[in-house]
Design a protein around this motif. Structure first.
Motif, PDB file in Angstrom:
ATOM      1  N   ILE A  75      37.159  28.767  66.901  1.00  0.00           N
ATOM      2  CA  ILE A  75      36.311  28.918  65.907  1.00  0.00           C
ATOM      3  C   ILE A  75      36.438  28.068  64.846  1.00  0.00           C
ATOM      4  N   ALA A  76      35.360  27.828  64.306  1.00  0.00           N
ATOM      5  CA  ALA A  76      35.346  26.926  62.878  1.00  0.00           C
ATOM      6  C   ALA A  76      33.966  27.764  62.132  1.00  0.00           C
ATOM      7  N   THR A  77      34.329  28.010  61.020  1.00  0.00           N
ATOM      8  CA  THR A  77      33.695  28.667  60.277  1.00  0.00           C
ATOM      9  C   THR A  77      33.923  28.468  58.482  1.00  0.00           C
ATOM     10  N   LEU A  78      32.832  28.239  57.740  1.00  0.00           N
ATOM     11  CA  LEU A  78      32.916  28.256  56.294  1.00  0.00           C
ATOM     12  C   LEU A  78      31.835  29.068  55.612  1.00  0.00           C
ATOM     13  N   LEU A  86      29.734  25.027  73.658  1.00  0.00           N
ATOM     14  CA  LEU A  86      29.440  24.952  72.096  1.00  0.00           C
ATOM     15  C   LEU A  86      28.289  25.803  71.718  1.00  0.00           C
ATOM     16  N   VAL A  87      28.764  27.024  70.896  1.00  0.00           N
ATOM     17  CA  VAL A  87      27.816  27.790  70.313  1.00  0.00           C
ATOM     18  C   VAL A  87      27.845  27.932  68.976  1.00  0.00           C
ATOM     19  N   SER A  88      26.448  27.945  68.359  1.00  0.00           N
ATOM     20  CA  SER A  88      26.520  27.864  66.883  1.00  0.00           C
ATOM     21  C   SER A  88      25.958  29.421  66.709  1.00  0.00           C
ATOM     22  N   GLY A  89      26.160  29.877  65.576  1.00  0.00           N
ATOM     23  CA  GLY A  89      25.646  31.039  64.824  1.00  0.00           C
ATOM     24  C   GLY A  89      25.816  31.415  63.514  1.00  0.00           C
ATOM     25  N   VAL A  90      25.486  32.561  62.995  1.00  0.00           N
ATOM     26  CA  VAL A  90      25.718  32.967  61.575  1.00  0.00           C
ATOM     27  C   VAL A  90      26.018  34.282  61.624  1.00  0.00           C
ATOM     28  N   ALA A 110      30.282  31.837  52.375  1.00  0.00           N
ATOM     29  CA  ALA A 110      30.236  32.038  51.109  1.00  0.00           C
ATOM     30  C   ALA A 110      29.433  33.325  50.834  1.00  0.00           C
ATOM     31  N   GLY A 111      29.746  33.739  49.617  1.00  0.00           N
ATOM     32  CA  GLY A 111      29.196  35.218  49.036  1.00  0.00           C
ATOM     33  C   GLY A 111      29.643  35.568  47.696  1.00  0.00           C
ATOM     34  N   TYR A 112      29.640  36.780  47.542  1.00  0.00           N
ATOM     35  CA  TYR A 112      29.999  37.382  46.234  1.00  0.00           C
ATOM     36  C   TYR A 112      30.673  38.676  46.305  1.00  0.00           C
ATOM     37  N   SER A 113      31.633  38.775  45.243  1.00  0.00           N
ATOM     38  CA  SER A 113      32.420  40.031  45.589  1.00  0.00           C
ATOM     39  C   SER A 113      32.394  40.735  43.888  1.00  0.00           C
ATOM     40  N   TRP A 114      32.516  42.073  44.079  1.00  0.00           N
ATOM     41  CA  TRP A 114      32.448  42.860  42.865  1.00  0.00           C
ATOM     42  C   TRP A 114      33.640  43.948  42.821  1.00  0.00           C
ATOM     43  N   GLY A 115      34.305  44.226  41.697  1.00  0.00           N
ATOM     44  CA  GLY A 115      35.433  45.322  41.978  1.00  0.00           C
ATOM     45  C   GLY A 115      35.849  45.906  40.466  1.00  0.00           C
ATOM     46  N   ASN A 116      36.698  46.944  40.961  1.00  0.00           N
ATOM     47  CA  ASN A 116      37.225  47.868  39.677  1.00  0.00           C
ATOM     48  C   ASN A 116      38.592  48.054  39.988  1.00  0.00           C
ATOM     49  N   GLU A 117      39.364  48.924  39.309  1.00  0.00           N
ATOM     50  CA  GLU A 117      40.493  49.056  39.519  1.00  0.00           C
ATOM     51  C   GLU A 117      41.003  49.833  40.775  1.00  0.00           C
ATOM     52  N   LEU A 118      40.193  50.365  41.265  1.00  0.00           N
ATOM     53  CA  LEU A 118      40.252  51.231  42.605  1.00  0.00           C
ATOM     54  C   LEU A 118      40.215  50.409  43.795  1.00  0.00           C
ATOM     55  N   ALA A 119      39.025  49.598  43.746  1.00  0.00           N
ATOM     56  CA  ALA A 119      38.649  48.449  45.103  1.00  0.00           C
ATOM     57  C   ALA A 119      37.886  47.466  44.647  1.00  0.00           C
ATOM     58  N   PHE A 120      37.526  46.665  45.540  1.00  0.00           N
ATOM     59  CA  PHE A 120      36.562  45.497  45.455  1.00  0.00           C
ATOM     60  C   PHE A 120      35.821  45.473  46.671  1.00  0.00           C
ATOM     61  N   THR A 121      34.405  45.363  46.527  1.00  0.00           N
ATOM     62  CA  THR A 121      33.790  45.106  47.633  1.00  0.00           C
ATOM     63  C   THR A 121      33.158  43.304  47.814  1.00  0.00           C
ATOM     64  N   TYR A 122      32.399  42.974  48.910  1.00  0.00           N
ATOM     65  CA  TYR A 122      32.181  41.853  49.093  1.00  0.00           C
ATOM     66  C   TYR A 122      31.116  41.672  50.077  1.00  0.00           C
ATOM     67  N   ILE A 123      30.115  40.776  49.855  1.00  0.00           N
ATOM     68  CA  ILE A 123      29.324  40.427  50.869  1.00  0.00           C
ATOM     69  C   ILE A 123      29.512  38.973  51.224  1.00  0.00           C
ATOM     70  N   MET A 124      29.450  38.581  52.511  1.00  0.00           N
ATOM     71  CA  MET A 124      29.594  37.202  52.946  1.00  0.00           C
ATOM     72  C   MET A 124      28.534  36.667  53.924  1.00  0.00           C
ATOM     73  N   ILE A 125      28.199  35.402  53.948  1.00  0.00           N
ATOM     74  CA  ILE A 125      27.406  34.777  54.778  1.00  0.00           C
ATOM     75  C   ILE A 125      28.165  33.642  55.638  1.00  0.00           C
ATOM     76  N   ASP A 126      28.610  33.977  56.822  1.00  0.00           N
ATOM     77  CA  ASP A 126      29.403  32.869  57.492  1.00  0.00           C
ATOM     78  C   ASP A 126      28.672  32.086  58.623  1.00  0.00           C
ATOM     79  N   PRO A 127      28.177  30.908  58.470  1.00  0.00           N
ATOM     80  CA  PRO A 127      27.877  29.939  59.532  1.00  0.00           C
ATOM     81  C   PRO A 127      28.975  29.768  60.389  1.00  0.00           C
ATOM     82  N   THR A 170      37.033  30.191  54.735  1.00  0.00           N
ATOM     83  CA  THR A 170      37.001  29.172  55.914  1.00  0.00           C
ATOM     84  C   THR A 170      38.136  29.829  56.967  1.00  0.00           C
ATOM     85  N   LYS A 171      37.907  29.184  58.343  1.00  0.00           N
ATOM     86  CA  LYS A 171      38.775  29.639  59.374  1.00  0.00           C
ATOM     87  C   LYS A 171      38.717  28.687  60.278  1.00  0.00           C
ATOM     88  N   PHE A 172      39.708  27.926  60.944  1.00  0.00           N
ATOM     89  CA  PHE A 172      39.826  27.164  61.931  1.00  0.00           C
ATOM     90  C   PHE A 172      40.923  27.670  63.003  1.00  0.00           C
TER      91      PHE A 172
END
Length: 565
Positions: A454-457, A484-488, A459-476, A438-440
């Protein structure tokens, strides 16, 4: 008591009606009560306020206080048998905003060899962030809407709460306090027992009150002077180190760390077996009689099953009768296999070696072929682009992060973050973790080139190992500038963080807005940890802009030197 006002808000702590705001009146009332006792048992003034009595006895050389019998106090003192003290730091709880700073409390060590038999002095808000509305919880915590209360509990109960249930590694810092100084702590705790004070997340919080105890034990240290507008648990560890209070450091692995270690030891074909066993999808006999599984792997399966069983029970995922039955059967089967290899968990980087909370940054670069300079300041605390050496992986929590850019033409606000929280918890066989952020605040990531709120919250998922981690997020998200503009937005990120001296952050984002506009953004940061508190970053930012319905590609290159203090 600072500025003639006590930080204790409970009237039961004072003997004078205006004792909270008048130290002189409270002193006179205390002397009067101690010298003219009306009760001589546990309800006497001396039994309720042993710390005050000891201090006055030393300061005024009073030897003729009335004799009283403090049965309850003596019983507690005998049970504690205080010999030494330890400052305990449960590290951040990755999916709890209220605990992402970590926590601190004190352990009073007795003459017993086992520290599990010791007692813990704790201070916490009387609130449950898991059941209360998150927004209400944050607002009340910021403005003193909760009472903070002291508790004295067996240390093993705190370990169960933080290490096992909340999956938090525990760091223990033995303090070089002598027995007399530790006794002062205990006496002060006794006086505060049952009282309350207003709890503030950033100032009068758990860690701040532990500083008071250490200053009471040794008045020559000045721990609270290190802090003005905010007190974070990790910074109190740094302050204790600066005051030469820390003599030894110890580590206790959490249930999460232990289970992840077993994941690394189990063969791929066996990874799902422990959860299936705990969930009664397979039997112990199925494992024992499977000749394709080596004896050592069977040991790992059963040992990790026991750990996961205890974790599941601590999370209230099963009833007690089933837990006890399974625990008995699995431990019995494991014992029958004999002695195996000892689980070897290496000690991670001590948080005391991580960077400090306040960050000042200066840099230069170019945008649209024009030279540009940058200046920034952030009071707290840690970002994904900072070195995570000593921090919990995949976490960010920042307050009042401000970055300005300036050139020959103008000065602009690149970023003015009120609050930004990121929790990228990597999923694994044992943990179906959920990531969120989240960010404000204000930034320049919208399709125009202005600083917009900006106001956003997301969610998503993350996977990783010892070298690195990756993630995917959806942010309304919502932007507010001229309107005022909304988006995703949808983001894919990758963080390489295996090495302590460098890290690489890559994130690509595609956004659509309710205006019909679409936008792509790309961020790339290469960071180098030059020392504990100095970091060099090279950054590339790509943003799609639109002006008069025409697309414009904006590219910014930066070299930034950050100093943490």
């Amino acid at each position: 008591m600072d500025n003639e006002v006590s930080e204790v808000d409970d009237s039961r702590f004072f003997l004078s009606k205006n004792g909270k705001t008048n130290a002189k009146d409270e002193l006179h009332a205390t002397l009067e009560a101690l010298l003219n006792e009306k009760r001589f048992d546990d309800n006497s003034t001396a039994c309720r306020f042993p710390a005050r009595k000891s201090w006055l006895k030393d300061q005024l050389n009073i030897k003729d206080f009335p004799q009283v019998t403090c049965t309850e106090y003596d019983k507690i003192l005998d049970r504690l048998n205080p010999k030494s003290a330890t400052l305990v730091f449960p590290s951040a709880h990755i999916n709890s905003p209220a605990s992402m700073f970590g926590h601190t409390f004190l352990r009073i060590n007795s003459a017993y060899k086992s520290k599990l038999l010791s007692y813990a002095i704790n201070y916490a808000a009387n609130a449950n962030p898991d059941t209360e509305n998150g927004v209400v919880f944050a607002i009340k915590g910021l403005f003193g809407g909760y009472y903070g209360k002291y508790s004295l509990l067996p240390y093993y109960e705190k370990l169960k709460e933080y290490r096992d249930t909340e999956q938090r590694d525990i760091w223990e810092y033995d303090l070089n306090l002598n027995e007399e100084e530790v006794l002062k702590m205990v006496k002060h705790m006794w006086e505060l027992n049952g009282t309350h004070s207003n709890y503030y997340f950033f100032t009068e919080n758990c860690s701040y009150n532990m500083l008071w105890f250490m200053e009471i034990a040794r008045p020559s240290v000045h721990l609270r002077e290190y802090f003005t507008y905010q007190v974070t648990p990790l910074e109190t560890i740094h302050a204790s180190l600066s005051e030469n209070l820390i003599k030894e450091k110890y580590y206790r692995a959490s249930k999460r760390t232990i289970l992840l270690k077993y994941e690394s030891l189990l063969k791929a074909k066996n990874l799902s077996i422990p959860k299936k066993l705990v969930n009664s999808e397979i039997s112990i006999e199925d494992i024992i009689q499977d000749n394709s599984i080596s004896t050592q792997q069977k040991m790992y399966i059963l040992e990790s099953s026991i750990e996961f069983l205890e974790y599941s029970f601590s999370k209230n995922d099963m009833d007690k009768q089933l837990y006890l039955e399974q625990f008995h059967n699995i431990t019995k089967a494991r014992a029958a296999l004999g002695k195996g290899k000892k689980l070897n968990i290496s000690t991670p980087t001590n948080p005391i070696n991580s960077h400090r909370a306040v960050r000042a940054a200066a840099g230069f670069g170019s945008r649209e072929s024009e030279a540009i300079n940058f200046l920034g300041i952030r009071p707290a605390y840690h970002s994904l682009e900072d070195s995570n050496y000593g921090f919990l992986r995949g976490t960010e929590i920042e307050f009042m992060d401000i970055l300005l850019s300036y050139s020959d033409k103008k000065i602009e606000v690149e970023n003015a973050t009120i609050i930004s929280i990121v929790s990228l918890a990597q999923r694994s066989e044992f943990f179906d973790s959920f990531s969120w952020r989240t960010k404000f605040g204000w930034d320049k990531n919208y399709i125009d080139d202005k600083s917009n709120f900006i106001a956003t919250l997301g969610a998503g998922y993350s996977w990783g190992n010892e070298l690195a981690f990756t993630y995917i997020m959806i942010d309304p998200l919502f932007y507010y500038g001229d309107k005022l503009v909304s988006g995703v937005g949808g983001s894919v990120g990758l963080v390489f963080d295996k090495f302590k001296y460098m890290s690489t952050n890559i994130e690509a984002t595609a956004r659509v807005y309710d205006t019909g506009d679409a936008q792509n953004l790309i961020k790339l940061t290469q960071s180098f940890r030059l020392s504990q508190n100095i970091q060099l970053k090279f950054k590339y930012d790509y943003k799609e802009r639109y002006k008069l319905d025409k697309r414009k590609d904006e590219e910014t290159y930066q070299a930034v030197l950050s100093y943490y203090f």
